[in-house]
Design a protein around this motif. Structure first.
Motif: not given
Ligand code: ADE
Length: 236
Positions: A169-190
């Motif tokens: 269900e998770t992956s490290a591919e989009n972690d900060s630094f894994s592609n040389g960038l910081l991670d993007c912002p995330h949101y959840t409900r509401p």
């Protein structure tokens, strides 16, 4: 992966590896973590692990004998050249190689057995470095009271990259630094909280647009906080 931590404060580690991803990885047999008291390997009757520095000066230096004995106990040798393939002995110290995601990835990919030596006081007798240590690692440009918190940081960053540690269900591919960038912002409900709305693009189900938005936001954050991570032209 097997990880052996050498420390003069084994109690420091308490339950630190008994939560979340590391706990699950231990239970799944992905990683085995053992904590060893360097003092148990001290040879003299007072079980000394440190002594005054030759040449004078402040502070104490960690003695070589107990550390050599501990590594010999774990590996049957104290010669780097004789270590089995996939075995690394890392010393945590502020003088080390800066710990960055590519180094974590390289260690996760190529290491089966990792021995971590937690330095204390003014440092560790240099003969430990000369003969035993394959990697000297620093977690940042500041001085901790000892290598123990750094060992926790290294183990945590490492274990989450081991195959299957994160689950499907998770992956490290989009972690900060894994592609040389910081991670993007995330949101959840509401979708609206105290008048603050989640960006519309995340609600419309258009995956191409969402990916584009995430990349732009990651770039924006990186430019703002870590411009040093971006190339000359400001784009990866
Ligand atoms: N020991 C003391 N300071 C340290 C640091 N910054 N990184 C790793 N080990 C340390």
């Amino acid at each position: 992966m097997k990880i052996d931590v050498l420390t003069i404060f084994p109690e420091f580690f308490g339950q630190v590896f008994d939560f979340g991803i590391i706990r699950r990885a231990k239970l799944a047999g992905i990683v085995e973590i053992n904590i060893h008291d360097i003092r148990e390997f001290a040879v003299d009757k007072h079980r000394m692990t440190d002594d005054r520095p030759f040449g004078g000066g402040d502070g104490m230096v960690m003695k070589p004998e107990p550390i050599f004995a501990a590594v010999e106990h774990l590996l049957g040798t104290s010669e780097r050249a004789d270590y089995p393939a996939g075995t690394k002995v890392a010393l945590l110290s502020p003088q080390g190689h800066p710990l960055k995601q590519p180094l974590v990835k390289a260690l996760a990919d190529a290491t089966e057995h990792l021995i971590l030596i937690c330095g204390r006081y003014e440092g560790v007798d240099e003969r430990v470095n000369d003969v035993l240590v394959t990697d000297e690692i620093s977690i940042g440009d500041y001085v901790l009271s000892g290598g123990e918190p750094a060992a926790v940081v290294l183990v945590d960053s490492l274990v989450r990259l081991l195959p299957d540690a994160l689950g499907s269900e998770t992956s490290a591919e989009n972690d900060s630094f894994s592609n040389g960038l910081l991670d993007c912002p995330h949101y959840t409900r509401p979708a609206e909280f105290r008048g603050m709305k989640v960006p519309e693009v995340l609600l419309n189900g258009n995956h191409a647009e969402i990916e584009k938005w995430r990349h732009e936001k990651a770039l924006e954050k990186t430019r703002k906080f870590r411009n040093d991570l971006l190339g000359e032209n400001g784009e990866m």
